[in-house]
Design an enzyme around this catalytic site. Structure first.
Site, PDB file in Angstrom:
ATOM      1  N   HIS A 111       0.736  -1.266   0.022  1.00  0.00           N
ATOM      2  CA  HIS A 111       0.246   0.087  -0.034  1.00  0.00           C
ATOM      3  C   HIS A 111       0.862   1.181   0.068  1.00  0.00           C
ATOM      4  O   HIS A 111       0.510   2.475   0.312  1.00  0.00           O
ATOM      5  CB  HIS A 111      -0.894  -0.116   1.297  1.00  0.00           C
ATOM      6  CG  HIS A 111      -2.044  -1.136   1.201  1.00  0.00           C
ATOM      7  ND1 HIS A 111      -2.704  -1.392   2.088  1.00  0.00           N
ATOM      8  CD2 HIS A 111      -2.290  -2.017   0.276  1.00  0.00           C
ATOM      9  CE1 HIS A 111      -3.513  -2.507   1.798  1.00  0.00           C
ATOM     10  NE2 HIS A 111      -3.054  -2.898   0.622  1.00  0.00           N
TER      11      HIS A 111
HETATM   12  C1  LIG Z   1       0.772  -7.393  -4.897  1.00  0.00           C
HETATM   13  C2  LIG Z   1      -0.278  -6.290  -4.596  1.00  0.00           C
HETATM   14  C3  LIG Z   1      -1.492  -6.712  -4.072  1.00  0.00           C
HETATM   15  C4  LIG Z   1      -2.434  -5.740  -3.558  1.00  0.00           C
HETATM   16  N1  LIG Z   1      -3.539  -6.152  -2.975  1.00  0.00           N
HETATM   17  C5  LIG Z   1      -4.486  -5.123  -2.567  1.00  0.00           C
HETATM   18  C6  LIG Z   1      -5.611  -5.431  -2.177  1.00  0.00           C
HETATM   19  O1  LIG Z   1      -5.956  -6.776  -2.101  1.00  0.00           O
HETATM   20  N2  LIG Z   1      -6.694  -4.436  -1.878  1.00  0.00           N
HETATM   21  C7  LIG Z   1      -6.264  -2.986  -2.258  1.00  0.00           C
HETATM   22  O2  LIG Z   1      -7.164  -2.046  -1.845  1.00  0.00           O
HETATM   23  N3  LIG Z   1      -5.334  -2.850  -2.785  1.00  0.00           N
HETATM   24  C8  LIG Z   1      -4.094  -3.807  -3.194  1.00  0.00           C
HETATM   25  N4  LIG Z   1      -2.945  -3.236  -3.459  1.00  0.00           N
HETATM   26  C9  LIG Z   1      -2.510  -2.017  -3.637  1.00  0.00           C
HETATM   27  C10 LIG Z   1      -3.328  -1.400  -4.891  1.00  0.00           C
HETATM   28  O3  LIG Z   1      -3.132  -2.280  -5.849  1.00  0.00           O
HETATM   29  C11 LIG Z   1      -2.583   0.078  -5.132  1.00  0.00           C
HETATM   30  O4  LIG Z   1      -2.679   1.047  -3.972  1.00  0.00           O
HETATM   31  C12 LIG Z   1      -3.259   0.696  -6.408  1.00  0.00           C
HETATM   32  O5  LIG Z   1      -3.076  -0.015  -7.424  1.00  0.00           O
HETATM   33  C13 LIG Z   1      -2.456   1.976  -6.629  1.00  0.00           C
HETATM   34  O6  LIG Z   1      -3.114   2.683  -7.837  1.00  0.00           O
HETATM   35  P1  LIG Z   1      -2.095   3.365  -8.628  1.00  0.00           P
HETATM   36  O7  LIG Z   1      -3.056   4.290  -9.666  1.00  0.00           O
HETATM   37  O8  LIG Z   1      -1.477   4.621  -7.794  1.00  0.00           O
HETATM   38  O9  LIG Z   1      -0.817   2.721  -9.331  1.00  0.00           O
HETATM   39  P2  LIG Z   1      -0.957   1.620 -10.117  1.00  0.00           P
HETATM   40  O10 LIG Z   1      -2.403   0.541  -9.950  1.00  0.00           O
HETATM   41  O11 LIG Z   1       0.372   0.728  -9.711  1.00  0.00           O
HETATM   42  O12 LIG Z   1      -0.736   1.876 -11.636  1.00  0.00           O
HETATM   43  C14 LIG Z   1       0.000   2.362 -12.291  1.00  0.00           C
HETATM   44  C15 LIG Z   1       0.216   1.770 -13.702  1.00  0.00           C
HETATM   45  O13 LIG Z   1       1.143   2.535 -14.314  1.00  0.00           O
HETATM   46  C16 LIG Z   1       1.890   1.715 -15.236  1.00  0.00           C
HETATM   47  N5  LIG Z   1       3.038   2.324 -15.496  1.00  0.00           N
HETATM   48  C17 LIG Z   1       3.918   2.454 -14.704  1.00  0.00           C
HETATM   49  N6  LIG Z   1       5.199   3.109 -15.244  1.00  0.00           N
HETATM   50  C18 LIG Z   1       4.828   3.256 -16.561  1.00  0.00           C
HETATM   51  C19 LIG Z   1       5.504   3.588 -17.751  1.00  0.00           C
HETATM   52  N7  LIG Z   1       6.573   4.275 -17.828  1.00  0.00           N
HETATM   53  N8  LIG Z   1       4.679   3.416 -18.931  1.00  0.00           N
HETATM   54  C20 LIG Z   1       3.538   2.990 -19.062  1.00  0.00           C
HETATM   55  N9  LIG Z   1       2.953   2.607 -18.042  1.00  0.00           N
HETATM   56  C21 LIG Z   1       3.586   2.632 -16.674  1.00  0.00           C
HETATM   57  C22 LIG Z   1       2.100   0.287 -14.259  1.00  0.00           C
HETATM   58  O14 LIG Z   1       2.245  -0.694 -15.270  1.00  0.00           O
HETATM   59  C23 LIG Z   1       0.523   0.279 -13.802  1.00  0.00           C
HETATM   60  O15 LIG Z   1      -0.328  -0.298 -14.394  1.00  0.00           O
HETATM   61  C24 LIG Z   1      -2.176  -4.182  -3.831  1.00  0.00           C
HETATM   62  C25 LIG Z   1      -0.816  -4.093  -4.478  1.00  0.00           C
HETATM   63  C26 LIG Z   1      -0.078  -4.947  -4.927  1.00  0.00           C
HETATM   64  C27 LIG Z   1       1.294  -4.656  -5.747  1.00  0.00           C
END
Ligand SMILES: Cc1cc2nc3c(=O)[nH]c(=O)nc-3n(C[C@H](O)[C@H](O)[C@H](O)COP(=O)(O)OP(=O)(O)OC[C@H]3O[C@@H](n4cnc5c(N)ncnc54)[C@H](O)[C@@H]3O)c2cc1C
Length: 443
Positions: free
Chosen positions: A378
């Protein structure tokens, strides 16, 4: 709704209340309740984590059952499905595109984004350029690791760090990559004399001590590899984040491999009750190692460097041990009530990370917390509001660039953050559209 969090970030409550259900209706389900999760629910209530709030999406003190992205057939749903609400004529999704850097026009008063450079799945480079109208912009949503990394690679960040890597400085902002936070997670093992059902987090105890208590159970074994459990899986795929890279010596890696062999056989039967420090106060940073977007930056979270995090972990472990010792669990797992020391001892072995163990792990809860900490994934921060972006998530002192994702948070919302991150996507999408329409109408 996560009220305190929403108030803190200053979001429009009406739009927030419209945006959560927009996500929930499409991909969130009521979990099929598993016996292990029932044991946790009953134990939490008996231990005083009350009232029982039943099935709810609300983040309120007490014990509750939350939503899941697994439907009743066990199929997992994801944020990608939300794209189905978009207009396909106006949407192009490049699934294998990796953005290399954001491109700026630096001839004016403030740097202005003109587009991005990205590579396709064959490594071929392309440019995606913005149109000339004032409404065009780039919205960075690469997450708490990817977004600060991308700003740094593109020349926005601490001047010295950029210059050390020969990155042309577009804007000196010392706060990019700073304020990285990860909520520490520690597990207490629940032994069982028989295999228990496989379950992921469904029940949660939201305590007034500032810790959340959740559980996962059951394992599938194949060729002696272990799947499914948060603690052990995170040891395999997420563990590197728990210690600074410089301490990842050969000895530490050998100790890790050895510790995997020492996992007690009962670990394949029971489950884990986990403690997550809710709003972590220990802060770290992210720095680039080089200018290759495919290489991970170095991130240090400094777990438990703030004494308040350690204090809350200790409180959480104390409560969790009571939960595990309750008759709801001992009846269910067919195990007798073990002493605190024995529970800690088996939990120290069953939690796998690179951190060296200490002789007092089972007598000092502080040491137990420090030595068995793992990530719950997280992590957040790196592009905080007021430091890197403004309250509309526009990058400060730059034109036509926003960051909309978990990198802007100073704390992780709810017990688990993804619902709020997805809600934020909808919320900001609607807000940006309304602003554009308002501008077009001259309002
Ligand atoms: C293994 C795991 C299990 C989890 N389980 C849970 C859960 O059960 N419940 C819960 O609420 N939360 C969970 N989380 C946390 C949750 O997934 C994150 O808090 C949330 O996804 C964050 O969202 P975000 O949009 O900030 O980033 P992300 O979801 O990480 O999205 C970022 C995206 O940008 C892409 N990206 C990065 N750099 C580049 C680039 N240079 N070019 C193109 N694309 C790029 C990545 O591939 C990704 O798809 C989990 C996280 C992980 C890693």
């Amino acid at each position: 709704m996560k009220c305190r969090f929403i108030n803190k970030v200053g979001w429009d409550k009406k739009l927030v209340n419209e945006s959560y259900p927009w996500v929930e209706k499409q991909i969130v389900h009521r979990p099929k309740f598993s016996p292990f999760q029932s044991a946790l629910r009953d134990s939490l209530i008996d231990t005083g984590v009350s009232p029982y709030n039943g099935f709810t999406y609300d983040h309120i003190y007490g014990t509750k059952v939350g939503g899941t992205i697994f439907d009743r057939f066990g199929r997992r749903h994801t944020a990608a499905e939300l794209l189905a609400s978009g207009n396909p004529d106006k949407l192009t999704v490049l699934v294998h595109a990796t953005v290399q850097k954001i491109v700026f026009d630096t001839t004016g008063k403030r740097p202005k984004v003109v587009g991005v450079i990205f590579n396709d799945e064959n490594g071929k480079q392309h440019e995606a350029m913005l149109g000339n109208d004032v409404q065009s912009e780039v919205i960075l949503s690469s997450g708490a690791i990817g977004s600060p990394q991308m700003l740094l690679l593109s020349g926005i960040g601490p001047k010295d760090e950029l210059q050390n890597l020969n990155i042309s400085v577009v804007l000196n902002n010392p706060f990019v990559g700073k304020g990285m936070i990860d909520n520490p997670m520690n597990n207490i093992f629940v032994p069982s004399n028989r295999p228990v059902d496989v379950s992921l987090i469904q029940t949660v105890g939201i305590t007034k001590k500032g810790v959340y208590i959740e559980a996962s159970s059951g394992f599938s074994q194949s060729n002696s590899s272990i799947h499914c459990h948060h603690g052990i899986v995170s040891a395999e795929i997420g563990q590197l984040s728990t210690i600074p890279p410089k301490q990842r010596s050969i000895e530490a890696i050998q100790a890790y491999v050895k510790s995997k062999r020492d996992i007690p056989v009962e670990a394949f039967n029971g489950g884990f009750v986990l403690t997550k420090v809710g709003s972590a106060w220990s802060v770290g940073e992210l720095k680039l190692n080089n200018t290759n977007v495919n290489d991970n930056p170095t991130i240090t979270f400094n777990y438990f460097s703030h004494p308040y995090d350690l204090q809350r972990c200790v409180e959480g472990i104390r409560m969790t041990i009571k939960v595990v010792q309750s008759e709801h669990f001992t009846n269910y797992t067919l195990c007798k009530k073990e002493s605190m020391e024995k529970i800690l001892n088996i939990s120290v072995k069953a939690n796998v990370n690179f951190i060296p163990r200490h002789a007092n792990d089972t007598t000092s809860l502080e040491q137990f917390c420090k030595d068995t900490v793992i990530t719950i994934w997280h992590y957040h921060g790196g592009c905080h509001v007021g430091k890197v972006v403004d309250p509309d998530y526009k990058v400060l002192d730059v034109e036509r660039l926003r960051v909309v994702d978990g990198s802007t948070f100073t704390e992780s919302p709810g017990t688990n953050p993804q619902a709020t991150v997805m809600m934020m996507g909808r919320y900001m999408g609607v807000k940006i559209l309304r602003d554009r329409l308002g501008r077009l109408a001259g309002i």
